[in-house]
Design a protein around this motif. Sequence first.
Motif, PDB file in Angstrom:
ATOM      1  N   PRO A 131       0.797  -1.478   0.295  1.00 13.92           N
ATOM      2  CA  PRO A 131      -0.444   0.100   0.393  1.00 13.92           C
ATOM      3  C   PRO A 131       1.090   0.863  -0.305  1.00 13.92           C
ATOM      4  CG  PRO A 131      -1.060  -1.439   1.233  1.00 13.92           C
ATOM      5  CD  PRO A 131      -0.013  -2.105   0.932  1.00 13.92           C
ATOM      6  N   PRO A 132       2.072   1.776   0.474  1.00 15.40           N
ATOM      7  CA  PRO A 132       2.538   2.753   0.779  1.00 15.40           C
ATOM      8  C   PRO A 132       3.258   2.894  -0.696  1.00 15.40           C
ATOM      9  CG  PRO A 132       3.686   1.338   2.941  1.00 15.40           C
ATOM     10  CD  PRO A 132       2.507   0.555   1.487  1.00 15.40           C
ATOM     11  N   GLU A 133       3.774   1.644  -1.373  1.00 20.56           N
ATOM     12  CA  GLU A 133       4.109   1.639  -2.852  1.00 20.56           C
ATOM     13  C   GLU A 133       2.923   2.532  -3.502  1.00 20.56           C
ATOM     14  OE1 GLU A 133       7.138  -1.256  -3.834  1.00 20.56           O
ATOM     15  OE2 GLU A 133       5.925  -1.570  -2.153  1.00 20.56           O
ATOM     16  N   ILE A 134       1.706   2.300  -3.911  1.00 24.29           N
ATOM     17  CA  ILE A 134       0.510   2.475  -4.691  1.00 24.29           C
ATOM     18  C   ILE A 134       0.683   3.788  -4.116  1.00 24.29           C
ATOM     19  CG2 ILE A 134      -2.002   2.068  -4.647  1.00 24.29           C
ATOM     20  CD1 ILE A 134      -1.436  -1.165  -3.792  1.00 24.29           C
ATOM     21  N   VAL A 135       0.620   4.537  -2.776  1.00 22.95           N
ATOM     22  CA  VAL A 135       0.103   5.455  -2.549  1.00 22.95           C
ATOM     23  C   VAL A 135       1.440   6.549  -3.545  1.00 22.95           C
ATOM     24  CG1 VAL A 135       0.558   7.473  -0.369  1.00 22.95           C
ATOM     25  CG2 VAL A 135      -0.717   5.534   0.093  1.00 22.95           C
ATOM     26  N   ARG A 136       2.262   5.888  -3.099  1.00 21.72           N
ATOM     27  CA  ARG A 136       3.380   6.657  -3.675  1.00 21.72           C
ATOM     28  C   ARG A 136       3.818   7.028  -5.152  1.00 21.72           C
ATOM     29  NH1 ARG A 136       9.338   6.594  -0.796  1.00 21.72           N
ATOM     30  NH2 ARG A 136       9.369   8.546  -0.879  1.00 21.72           N
ATOM     31  N   ARG A 137       3.294   5.451  -5.556  1.00 24.84           N
ATOM     32  CA  ARG A 137       2.509   5.921  -7.151  1.00 24.84           C
ATOM     33  C   ARG A 137       1.832   6.760  -7.797  1.00 24.84           C
ATOM     34  NH1 ARG A 137       1.045  -0.039  -9.913  1.00 24.84           N
ATOM     35  NH2 ARG A 137      -0.322   0.496 -11.074  1.00 24.84           N
ATOM     36  N   PHE A 138      -0.128   6.389  -6.288  1.00 29.08           N
ATOM     37  CA  PHE A 138      -0.564   7.335  -7.142  1.00 29.08           C
ATOM     38  C   PHE A 138      -0.239   9.256  -7.170  1.00 29.08           C
ATOM     39  CE2 PHE A 138      -2.553   3.497  -8.216  1.00 29.08           C
ATOM     40  CZ  PHE A 138      -3.523   4.088  -9.191  1.00 29.08           C
ATOM     41  N   LEU A 139       0.435   9.008  -5.424  1.00 30.11           N
ATOM     42  CA  LEU A 139       0.867  10.979  -5.767  1.00 30.11           C
ATOM     43  C   LEU A 139       2.603  11.048  -5.868  1.00 30.11           C
ATOM     44  CD1 LEU A 139      -1.713  10.561  -2.253  1.00 30.11           C
ATOM     45  CD2 LEU A 139      -2.117  11.579  -4.757  1.00 30.11           C
ATOM     46  N   TRP A 140       2.687  10.888  -7.551  1.00 32.23           N
ATOM     47  CA  TRP A 140       4.277  10.688  -7.573  1.00 32.23           C
ATOM     48  C   TRP A 140       4.647  12.302  -7.469  1.00 32.23           C
ATOM     49  CZ3 TRP A 140      -0.020  10.694 -10.685  1.00 32.23           C
ATOM     50  CH2 TRP A 140       0.378  11.941 -12.075  1.00 32.23           C
ATOM     51  N   PHE A 141       3.432  13.784  -7.908  1.00 34.34           N
ATOM     52  CA  PHE A 141       3.718  15.036  -7.215  1.00 34.34           C
ATOM     53  C   PHE A 141       3.829  14.988  -6.552  1.00 34.34           C
ATOM     54  CE2 PHE A 141      -0.277  13.674  -7.649  1.00 34.34           C
ATOM     55  CZ  PHE A 141      -0.996  14.673  -7.315  1.00 34.34           C
ATOM     56  N   LEU A 142       4.221  14.767  -5.399  1.00 34.61           N
ATOM     57  CA  LEU A 142       3.845  15.132  -4.007  1.00 34.61           C
ATOM     58  C   LEU A 142       5.136  14.657  -3.432  1.00 34.61           C
ATOM     59  CD1 LEU A 142       0.370  14.709  -2.643  1.00 34.61           C
ATOM     60  CD2 LEU A 142       1.477  16.996  -3.882  1.00 34.61           C
ATOM     61  N   PRO A 143       5.856  15.650  -2.910  1.00 29.07           N
ATOM     62  CA  PRO A 143       7.109  14.693  -1.780  1.00 29.07           C
ATOM     63  C   PRO A 143       6.871  14.232  -0.591  1.00 29.07           C
ATOM     64  CG  PRO A 143       7.098  16.938  -1.666  1.00 29.07           C
ATOM     65  CD  PRO A 143       5.902  16.840  -2.093  1.00 29.07           C
ATOM     66  N   LEU A 144       6.297  12.907  -0.980  1.00 24.08           N
ATOM     67  CA  LEU A 144       6.061  12.564   0.094  1.00 24.08           C
ATOM     68  C   LEU A 144       7.325  11.148   1.012  1.00 24.08           C
ATOM     69  CD1 LEU A 144       2.585  10.154  -0.288  1.00 24.08           C
ATOM     70  CD2 LEU A 144       3.267  12.609   0.748  1.00 24.08           C
ATOM     71  N   THR A 145       7.639  11.217   2.177  1.00 22.51           N
ATOM     72  CA  THR A 145       8.696  10.358   2.828  1.00 22.51           C
ATOM     73  C   THR A 145       7.762   8.427   3.159  1.00 22.51           C
ATOM     74  OG1 THR A 145       7.599  10.913   5.018  1.00 22.51           O
ATOM     75  CG2 THR A 145       9.499  12.048   3.848  1.00 22.51           C
ATOM     76  N   GLY A 146       8.370   8.145   3.055  1.00 21.96           N
ATOM     77  CA  GLY A 146       8.198   6.776   3.143  1.00 21.96           C
ATOM     78  C   GLY A 146       7.159   6.256   4.402  1.00 21.96           C
ATOM     79  N   GLU A 147       6.912   7.310   5.465  1.00 24.74           N
ATOM     80  CA  GLU A 147       6.800   8.057   7.063  1.00 24.74           C
ATOM     81  C   GLU A 147       5.210   8.037   6.202  1.00 24.74           C
ATOM     82  OE1 GLU A 147       3.819   6.486  10.107  1.00 24.74           O
ATOM     83  OE2 GLU A 147       6.612   5.795   9.704  1.00 24.74           O
ATOM     84  N   GLU A 148       4.902   9.194   5.318  1.00 21.28           N
ATOM     85  CA  GLU A 148       3.849   9.568   5.178  1.00 21.28           C
ATOM     86  C   GLU A 148       3.002   8.798   4.129  1.00 21.28           C
ATOM     87  OE1 GLU A 148       5.724  14.161   5.049  1.00 21.28           O
ATOM     88  OE2 GLU A 148       5.615  12.754   3.293  1.00 21.28           O
ATOM     89  N   ALA A 149       3.578   8.340   3.474  1.00 20.88           N
ATOM     90  CA  ALA A 149       2.832   6.994   2.959  1.00 20.88           C
ATOM     91  C   ALA A 149       2.162   6.313   3.447  1.00 20.88           C
ATOM     92  CB  ALA A 149       4.104   6.899   1.744  1.00 20.88           C
ATOM     93  N   ARG A 150       2.679   5.551   4.104  1.00 20.82           N
ATOM     94  CA  ARG A 150       2.684   4.381   5.352  1.00 20.82           C
ATOM     95  C   ARG A 150       1.181   4.645   5.650  1.00 20.82           C
ATOM     96  NH1 ARG A 150       7.334   2.847   5.682  1.00 20.82           N
ATOM     97  NH2 ARG A 150       8.450   4.535   7.028  1.00 20.82           N
ATOM     98  N   ALA A 151       0.959   6.547   6.918  1.00 16.47           N
ATOM     99  CA  ALA A 151      -0.078   7.148   6.901  1.00 16.47           C
ATOM    100  C   ALA A 151      -1.310   7.219   6.293  1.00 16.47           C
ATOM    101  CB  ALA A 151       0.714   8.319   7.574  1.00 16.47           C
ATOM    102  N   VAL A 152      -1.022   7.204   4.871  1.00 13.03           N
ATOM    103  CA  VAL A 152      -1.684   7.951   3.966  1.00 13.03           C
ATOM    104  C   VAL A 152      -2.570   6.347   3.406  1.00 13.03           C
ATOM    105  CG1 VAL A 152      -2.274   8.852   0.998  1.00 13.03           C
ATOM    106  CG2 VAL A 152      -0.943   9.624   2.929  1.00 13.03           C
ATOM    107  N   ALA A 153      -1.414   5.036   3.015  1.00 17.60           N
ATOM    108  CA  ALA A 153      -2.002   3.748   2.801  1.00 17.60           C
ATOM    109  C   ALA A 153      -3.070   3.158   4.062  1.00 17.60           C
ATOM    110  CB  ALA A 153      -1.090   3.414   2.344  1.00 17.60           C
ATOM    111  N   ARG A 154      -2.255   3.900   5.261  1.00 22.58           N
ATOM    112  CA  ARG A 154      -3.338   3.053   6.493  1.00 22.58           C
ATOM    113  C   ARG A 154      -4.440   3.552   6.433  1.00 22.58           C
ATOM    114  NH1 ARG A 154       1.588   3.697   9.192  1.00 22.58           N
ATOM    115  NH2 ARG A 154       0.892   5.352  10.259  1.00 22.58           N
ATOM    116  N   ARG A 155      -4.694   4.773   6.089  1.00 22.79           N
ATOM    117  CA  ARG A 155      -6.074   5.532   6.265  1.00 22.79           C
ATOM    118  C   ARG A 155      -7.642   5.360   5.375  1.00 22.79           C
ATOM    119  NH1 ARG A 155      -6.039  11.053   9.591  1.00 22.79           N
ATOM    120  NH2 ARG A 155      -8.369  10.657   8.388  1.00 22.79           N
ATOM    121  N   LEU A 156      -6.502   5.025   4.506  1.00 21.73           N
ATOM    122  CA  LEU A 156      -7.526   4.591   3.244  1.00 21.73           C
ATOM    123  C   LEU A 156      -7.274   3.243   2.840  1.00 21.73           C
ATOM    124  CD1 LEU A 156      -6.190   7.070   0.332  1.00 21.73           C
ATOM    125  CD2 LEU A 156      -7.634   7.263   1.384  1.00 21.73           C
ATOM    126  N   ARG A 157      -7.196   1.781   3.907  1.00 18.10           N
ATOM    127  CA  ARG A 157      -7.573   0.528   3.586  1.00 18.10           C
ATOM    128  C   ARG A 157      -8.972   0.047   3.914  1.00 18.10           C
ATOM    129  NH1 ARG A 157      -2.302  -2.387   6.457  1.00 18.10           N
ATOM    130  NH2 ARG A 157      -0.516  -1.494   4.802  1.00 18.10           N
TER     131      ARG A 157
END
Length: 91
Positions: free
Chosen positions: A65-91
Amino acid sequence: MSGVLAATAHVGHRPTWDCGRCGEPWPCLAYRALRVDSAALIPVMSSLLRGAIRDLRGRPDGPEPPEIVRRFLWFLPLTGEEARAVARRLR
């Protein structure tokens, strides 16, 4: 379909989320190369993200899921932790 997505033939198709034109994981490089304002992309990609996580997680050799977040939001400078947080909220 949103004008942001319809601007190109490079559109992702469920459940694999591969590009219908070039077959690469979507959003593909051709789609990413479009000159679209990030503010216009945020709601579009955010609305697709939950479905992408549901479709792609758990597939053999599929992205986490964090990889999917970074893939779909490539245009935002997300850190790994931020991507994990977004993924947790969307599960």
